[in-house]
Write a protein that holds these residues in place. Structure first.
Motif, PDB file in Angstrom:
ATOM      1  N   ASP A  56       0.806  -1.220   0.000  1.00 15.35           N
ATOM      2  CA  ASP A  56       0.000   0.000   0.000  1.00 15.35           C
ATOM      3  C   ASP A  56       0.838   1.269   0.000  1.00 15.35           C
ATOM      4  OD1 ASP A  56       1.035  -0.230   2.510  1.00 15.35           O
ATOM      5  OD2 ASP A  56      -0.895  -0.373   3.550  1.00 15.35           O
ATOM      6  N   ASN A  57       2.123   1.138  -0.376  1.00 17.07           N
ATOM      7  CA  ASN A  57       2.972   2.320  -0.422  1.00 17.07           C
ATOM      8  C   ASN A  57       4.040   2.119  -1.490  1.00 17.07           C
ATOM      9  OD1 ASN A  57       3.878   4.858   0.260  1.00 17.07           O
ATOM     10  ND2 ASN A  57       4.017   4.423   2.451  1.00 17.07           N
ATOM     11  N   VAL A  58       4.566   3.216  -1.998  1.00 17.59           N
ATOM     12  CA  VAL A  58       5.585   3.136  -3.043  1.00 17.59           C
ATOM     13  C   VAL A  58       6.537   4.322  -2.896  1.00 17.59           C
ATOM     14  CG1 VAL A  58       4.125   4.379  -4.690  1.00 17.59           C
ATOM     15  CG2 VAL A  58       5.968   2.911  -5.531  1.00 17.59           C
ATOM     16  N   PHE A  59       7.839   4.072  -3.130  1.00 14.54           N
ATOM     17  CA  PHE A  59       8.852   5.107  -2.984  1.00 14.54           C
ATOM     18  C   PHE A  59       9.751   5.116  -4.223  1.00 14.54           C
ATOM     19  CE2 PHE A  59       7.786   3.617   1.259  1.00 14.54           C
ATOM     20  CZ  PHE A  59       7.561   4.793   1.945  1.00 14.54           C
ATOM     21  N   PRO A  60       9.890   6.248  -4.901  1.00 11.17           N
ATOM     22  CA  PRO A  60      10.840   6.332  -6.023  1.00 11.17           C
ATOM     23  C   PRO A  60      12.266   6.350  -5.513  1.00 11.17           C
ATOM     24  CG  PRO A  60       9.819   8.466  -5.628  1.00 11.17           C
ATOM     25  CD  PRO A  60       9.143   7.509  -4.701  1.00 11.17           C
ATOM     26  N   LEU A  61      13.136   5.590  -6.164  1.00 11.81           N
ATOM     27  CA  LEU A  61      14.528   5.503  -5.740  1.00 11.81           C
ATOM     28  C   LEU A  61      15.380   5.049  -6.913  1.00 11.81           C
ATOM     29  CD1 LEU A  61      16.457   5.676  -3.276  1.00 11.81           C
ATOM     30  CD2 LEU A  61      16.050   3.239  -2.913  1.00 11.81           C
ATOM     31  N   GLU A  62      16.515   5.718  -7.102  1.00 12.70           N
ATOM     32  CA  GLU A  62      17.407   5.343  -8.202  1.00 12.70           C
ATOM     33  C   GLU A  62      18.237   4.120  -7.813  1.00 12.70           C
ATOM     34  OE1 GLU A  62      19.625   8.066  -5.513  1.00 12.70           O
ATOM     35  OE2 GLU A  62      17.635   8.109  -6.462  1.00 12.70           O
ATOM     36  N   MET A  63      18.422   3.220  -8.777  1.00 13.51           N
ATOM     37  CA  MET A  63      19.207   2.002  -8.548  1.00 13.51           C
ATOM     38  C   MET A  63      20.060   1.711  -9.773  1.00 13.51           C
ATOM     39  SD  MET A  63      16.455  -0.559  -6.708  1.00 13.51           S
ATOM     40  CE  MET A  63      15.420   0.009  -5.349  1.00 13.51           C
ATOM     41  N   THR A 163      -1.437   0.900  -3.987  1.00 11.69           N
ATOM     42  CA  THR A 163      -0.372   1.900  -3.943  1.00 11.69           C
ATOM     43  C   THR A 163      -0.770   3.218  -4.591  1.00 11.69           C
ATOM     44  OG1 THR A 163       0.588   1.167  -6.053  1.00 11.69           O
ATOM     45  CG2 THR A 163       1.320   0.034  -4.057  1.00 11.69           C
ATOM     46  N   GLN A 164      -1.927   3.265  -5.239  1.00 16.18           N
ATOM     47  CA  GLN A 164      -2.401   4.431  -5.985  1.00 16.18           C
ATOM     48  C   GLN A 164      -1.589   4.667  -7.252  1.00 16.18           C
ATOM     49  OE1 GLN A 164      -5.262   5.643  -4.848  1.00 16.18           O
ATOM     50  NE2 GLN A 164      -5.043   4.203  -3.147  1.00 16.18           N
ATOM     51  N   ASP A 165      -0.749   3.710  -7.628  1.00 15.30           N
ATOM     52  CA  ASP A 165      -0.013   3.763  -8.896  1.00 15.30           C
ATOM     53  C   ASP A 165      -0.612   2.698  -9.803  1.00 15.30           C
ATOM     54  OD1 ASP A 165       1.934   3.358 -11.013  1.00 15.30           O
ATOM     55  OD2 ASP A 165       3.362   4.459  -9.791  1.00 15.30           O
ATOM     56  N   THR A 166      -1.266   3.127 -10.865  1.00 13.20           N
ATOM     57  CA  THR A 166      -2.012   2.185 -11.709  1.00 13.20           C
ATOM     58  C   THR A 166      -1.105   1.146 -12.360  1.00 13.20           C
ATOM     59  OG1 THR A 166      -1.853   3.773 -13.549  1.00 13.20           O
ATOM     60  CG2 THR A 166      -3.831   3.854 -12.176  1.00 13.20           C
ATOM     61  N   ARG A 167       0.148   1.493 -12.616  1.00 16.40           N
ATOM     62  CA  ARG A 167       1.072   0.543 -13.226  1.00 16.40           C
ATOM     63  C   ARG A 167       1.330  -0.650 -12.321  1.00 16.40           C
ATOM     64  NH1 ARG A 167       5.985   4.501 -14.147  1.00 16.40           N
ATOM     65  NH2 ARG A 167       5.343   4.956 -12.020  1.00 16.40           N
ATOM     66  N   ILE A 168       1.231  -0.445 -11.017  1.00 16.47           N
ATOM     67  CA  ILE A 168       1.486  -1.503 -10.042  1.00 16.47           C
ATOM     68  C   ILE A 168       0.189  -2.165  -9.600  1.00 16.47           C
ATOM     69  CG2 ILE A 168       2.472  -2.007  -7.775  1.00 16.47           C
ATOM     70  CD1 ILE A 168       4.281   0.454  -8.196  1.00 16.47           C
ATOM     71  N   ASP A 169      -0.836  -1.375  -9.330  1.00 14.84           N
ATOM     72  CA  ASP A 169      -2.094  -1.926  -8.842  1.00 14.84           C
ATOM     73  C   ASP A 169      -2.780  -2.800  -9.876  1.00 14.84           C
ATOM     74  OD1 ASP A 169      -1.598  -0.548  -6.558  1.00 14.84           O
ATOM     75  OD2 ASP A 169      -2.975   1.108  -6.995  1.00 14.84           O
ATOM     76  N   VAL A 170      -2.455  -2.619 -11.156  1.00 10.41           N
ATOM     77  CA  VAL A 170      -3.076  -3.417 -12.207  1.00 10.41           C
ATOM     78  C   VAL A 170      -2.687  -4.891 -12.089  1.00 10.41           C
ATOM     79  CG1 VAL A 170      -1.249  -3.204 -13.937  1.00 10.41           C
ATOM     80  CG2 VAL A 170      -3.644  -3.389 -14.670  1.00 10.41           C
ATOM     81  N   ILE A 171      -1.596  -5.199 -11.362  1.00  6.30           N
ATOM     82  CA  ILE A 171      -1.185  -6.596 -11.177  1.00  6.30           C
ATOM     83  C   ILE A 171      -2.308  -7.399 -10.548  1.00  6.30           C
ATOM     84  CG2 ILE A 171       0.419  -8.124  -9.961  1.00  6.30           C
ATOM     85  CD1 ILE A 171       2.507  -5.933 -10.154  1.00  6.30           C
TER      86      ILE A 171
END
Length: 220
Positions: A56-63, A163-171
């Protein structure tokens, strides 16, 4: 024999310099990822798992992607049950950046955790962290600067995504739509004796192939 006295590995300024250079390299040569922590709902202490965990949460981070030649692992495997995707990837994340972006928001997450997810927007792929190596490279100037994440393509197993991010919640949406799951009601009244459904103590998703040809229905 003593080490070189002119190279002091305990000087914080030199350690911080290497750390800042590491962060700069990851920022310039890495990719923007989304770190998705797993929230445990009902942990089974005996088996060490949670069958109803959620994200239920998402954080942007460079890797930084260490496997620059492409995904590792056995790849796509065709079996009697269909196509099984086993792509793997190794990622590098700076400790300082992880603490700034994630630990500062959720104090209980002090490092990347096995079981959490990483979404790779470039390939639209969600990976699950299988192992976190924290001693590679081994104590540069007496300090650890990065984590190495060993990840594999995520296999959905009834987790909840919000997560309120459709790219992820669509899973979750696609998985439930393709599985043909049946929701077992809490109240079993009205179920006839000839009903082939399985009546449980609570509502759950099951696979019902009764009187069906799985190949004609597109189920593998």
């Amino acid at each position: 024999m003593a080490t070189n006295p002119y190279i002091n590995q305990s000087v914080f300024t030199e350690q911080n310099l290497v750390e800042d250079l590491t962060i700069e390299i990851i920022k310039s040569m890495g990719r923007d990822m989304l770190y998705i922590p797993r929230t445990l709902v009902d942990l089974d202490l005996l088996f060490g798992e949670d069958t109803i965990s959620k994200f239920d949460n998402v954080f942007p981070l460079e890797m930084y992607i260490e496997s620059i030649d492409g995904f590792e692992g056995p790849g796509d495997i065709i079996s009697q049950l269909g196509i099984n995707i086993k792509d793997k990837i190794n990622l590098r994340v700076a400790r300082k950046r992880f603490e700034q972006e994630i630990t500062a928001s959720v104090s209980s997450i002090v490092r990347p955790r096995e079981g959490d997810l990483v979404f790779f927007p470039l390939s639209n792929t969600t990976f699950e962290i299988n192992f976190v190596e924290h001693e590679n490279p081994f104590y540069q100037l007496g300090k650890l600067h990065t984590y190495q994440l060993q990840c594999e393509v995520f296999t959905y197993s009834n987790e909840e995504f919000d997560t309120q991010d459709t790219r992820i919640d669509v899973i979750e949406t696609l998985r439930q739509g393709l599985s043909g799951d049946i929701i077992i009601p809490l109240d079993p009244t009205g179920i006839t004796a000839g009903d082939n459904s399985i009546i449980g103590a609570s509502a759950e998703n099951i696979y019902d192939f009764t009187d069906k040809d799985p190949f004609s229905e597109g189920v593998y």
